[in-house]
Design a protein around this motif. Sequence first.
Motif, PDB file in Angstrom:
ATOM      1  N   SER A  42       3.303  28.728 -30.526  1.00  0.00           N
ATOM      2  CA  SER A  42       4.620  28.797 -31.166  1.00  0.00           C
ATOM      3  C   SER A  42       5.506  27.716 -30.552  1.00  0.00           C
ATOM      4  N   ALA A  43       5.496  26.551 -31.185  1.00  0.00           N
ATOM      5  CA  ALA A  43       6.230  25.430 -30.615  1.00  0.00           C
ATOM      6  C   ALA A  43       7.703  25.477 -30.990  1.00  0.00           C
ATOM      7  N   GLY A  44       8.515  24.928 -30.105  1.00  0.00           N
ATOM      8  CA  GLY A  44       9.911  24.690 -30.434  1.00  0.00           C
ATOM      9  C   GLY A  44      10.850  25.834 -30.124  1.00  0.00           C
ATOM     10  N   HIS A  45      12.087  25.621 -30.555  1.00  0.00           N
ATOM     11  CA  HIS A  45      13.115  26.643 -30.410  1.00  0.00           C
ATOM     12  C   HIS A  45      13.143  27.521 -31.644  1.00  0.00           C
ATOM     13  N   LYS A  46      13.820  28.649 -31.502  1.00  0.00           N
ATOM     14  CA  LYS A  46      13.974  29.568 -32.628  1.00  0.00           C
ATOM     15  C   LYS A  46      15.390  30.104 -32.601  1.00  0.00           C
ATOM     16  N   LEU A  47      15.946  30.300 -33.775  1.00  0.00           N
ATOM     17  CA  LEU A  47      17.252  30.941 -33.846  1.00  0.00           C
ATOM     18  C   LEU A  47      17.066  32.452 -33.948  1.00  0.00           C
ATOM     19  N   THR A  69      13.464  26.550 -41.188  1.00  0.00           N
ATOM     20  CA  THR A  69      12.315  25.635 -41.105  1.00  0.00           C
ATOM     21  C   THR A  69      12.742  24.230 -41.516  1.00  0.00           C
ATOM     22  N   LEU A  70      13.476  24.156 -42.634  1.00  0.00           N
ATOM     23  CA  LEU A  70      13.870  22.841 -43.159  1.00  0.00           C
ATOM     24  C   LEU A  70      14.841  22.137 -42.221  1.00  0.00           C
ATOM     25  N   ALA A  71      15.739  22.915 -41.609  1.00  0.00           N
ATOM     26  CA  ALA A  71      16.674  22.300 -40.663  1.00  0.00           C
ATOM     27  C   ALA A  71      15.909  21.754 -39.454  1.00  0.00           C
ATOM     28  N   TRP A  72      14.851  22.483 -39.010  1.00  0.00           N
ATOM     29  CA  TRP A  72      14.049  21.984 -37.888  1.00  0.00           C
ATOM     30  C   TRP A  72      13.284  20.727 -38.271  1.00  0.00           C
ATOM     31  N   VAL A  73      12.861  20.628 -39.530  1.00  0.00           N
ATOM     32  CA  VAL A  73      12.177  19.403 -39.989  1.00  0.00           C
ATOM     33  C   VAL A  73      13.080  18.196 -39.745  1.00  0.00           C
ATOM     34  N   ALA A  74      14.344  18.335 -40.129  1.00  0.00           N
ATOM     35  CA  ALA A  74      15.287  17.226 -39.924  1.00  0.00           C
ATOM     36  C   ALA A  74      15.425  16.903 -38.436  1.00  0.00           C
ATOM     37  N   CYS A  75      15.464  17.942 -37.591  1.00  0.00           N
ATOM     38  CA  CYS A  75      15.600  17.736 -36.140  1.00  0.00           C
ATOM     39  C   CYS A  75      14.364  17.051 -35.558  1.00  0.00           C
ATOM     40  N   ILE A  76      13.185  17.428 -36.051  1.00  0.00           N
ATOM     41  CA  ILE A  76      11.941  16.847 -35.534  1.00  0.00           C
ATOM     42  C   ILE A  76      11.938  15.343 -35.766  1.00  0.00           C
ATOM     43  N   PHE A  77      12.374  14.909 -36.938  1.00  0.00           N
ATOM     44  CA  PHE A  77      12.377  13.463 -37.194  1.00  0.00           C
ATOM     45  C   PHE A  77      13.502  12.764 -36.451  1.00  0.00           C
ATOM     46  N   LYS A 124       3.509  21.044 -34.785  1.00  0.00           N
ATOM     47  CA  LYS A 124       3.093  22.455 -34.808  1.00  0.00           C
ATOM     48  C   LYS A 124       4.200  23.375 -35.313  1.00  0.00           C
ATOM     49  N   LEU A 125       5.057  22.839 -36.159  1.00  0.00           N
ATOM     50  CA  LEU A 125       6.140  23.662 -36.726  1.00  0.00           C
ATOM     51  C   LEU A 125       5.540  24.750 -37.612  1.00  0.00           C
TER      52      LEU A 125
END
Lengths: 173, 398
Positions: free
Chosen positions: B228-233, B205-213, B42-43
Amino acid sequence: MLITERDRLREDVLAIAELTDCHRASLIPILRKVKEKYRGIDTYAMQLIADVLGIHPVEVYSVATFYSFIQPQTQGRLAFRLCRTLSCELEGKESVAEQLQRDLGIGFGETTPDQVFSLEWANCMGMCDQGPAMLVNETVYTQLTPGKVHDIVEEYKSQQEGHVTKRQAERVL
Amino acid sequence: MSTSIKSSTNELTFASVPAADGLNKALALSRVDIIDAIHESKLKGRGGAGFPTGTKWNLAAAETRTPKYMICNADEGEPGTFKDRVILTEFPDLVFDGMTIGARAIGASLGLLYLRAEYGYLHEHLENVVARRRKTGLLGRDIAGIEGFNYDVLIAMGAGAYVCGEETALIESLEGFRGEPRNRPPFPVVSGFLGRPSVINNVETLAWVACIFSKGVEWFRSYGTGASAGHKLFSISGDCEHPGVYEFPFGITVAKLLKEVGGEDAKAVQVGGASGRCVPRSEFERRLAFEDVPTGGSIVVFGPDRDMRAIAHNILDFFVDESCGQCTPCRLGNPKLLQGVEMLQEGTCSLQYLNDLKGLARTMQVASKCGLGQTSSVAFMSILEHFENEVLGRKPLL
């Protein structure tokens, strides 16, 4: 412009364009390089770039005037850009701006007659947690105070030989 | 660099994710599975608009025309936002990991990172990272031994225009034109850079993609709220003790966030930069999430003594300068609103005229072509709504 200067500009533009395969998408990189080297982009340079890319010179003009970092008018070798946006304003950019104008002897949007310094406003430069902030070419300065910018300007002045401010020039003339 | 560029102030997840870890785990999956994983996580886009990343990738992957482009939007121009600067400085590998994962998912062969001119001092640093990744086989031909997966990244420099953060304006700029937004549709996933399918994702967004995997879909989804899933900076600046970049789960209330950064006495906060809304003290219990107060992460704190009219003035001044001038409501509307705010200061703005200006602002919100004109009056309107008594009734200047 002297013919020798024109020749040199032509050589430079062709060399820069060659690096970027003369595609329309190279227009902004070419303009950035010309601006970096000559501090301005005059109509002759725009015509040259247009010829190289096979577009109308008006297109070059319209792109150059759109972006604040590749404006055609000639700037000083050292371009001071002070952030004027929200966070830097809260941190007191106004007194820093006053001091900069006094030390450089020019107002915002102006260039010293010897074309060493120019001063302009910038919109948010992403230093909001450490404002007021400014860029001098590609060097960033943060948490500015009037005293701090004075020292920075003095430091740059000491590196320049024979620099005169606009006000000094007016006094002599 | 002359001054040290201080970075984050609380612990960021990004610091605990090793470079290339997420990429290697993602490349072990099929292209469909990569997109499914992002779907399930749900990013949503971290630039502010909050479009689901999985949907975007899926649309681009479904396109058959090639070449496709994977573009990273590093034109972080929103006033009060500086998280991308911190990510690009400290965790550039995660961003390039995310770009490469996206390229694998949609079938892109070239990536472009559009870096804003104001971050020119990061250019060399990023070029070095790209060069190192080419050397270690994370970019180039047959990446990770996957035959036919060729992908390279170029850094493209912006030239100083806020509007280029809008994705179609960014494409125009990449193609060498004025950064004037295009009509949508067609969307960039169908016809983007050079008329080819292109995905444009924000740095974060792209940095979170790497974290998700790297850390798993479940881990990511376990934080935040339903929508609104996840953390946010969050980029926090203004009148608070400890400004900087913070990481919080989505759904945090404004009050809690202010407590963390030492800004409890604030009278209002500007959420989402100049184009966001001004949230007064009475609404500090509202939550920062796409379903309540949406944000790209910018929080500017206003202390008790701040003049809200001056703030509206600064914001509108910014938009007058940065409007691309393409469409009339935005080009002419913003100077009119700015003039109105000046008249308020001079005590010459009648209530009747102020109501006309509100009508103009509503027109701009529906009639402007891109997000800039649609949102430039949001701060003005919310300041009028919540601080009318402070803004009105000024004595005329002599």
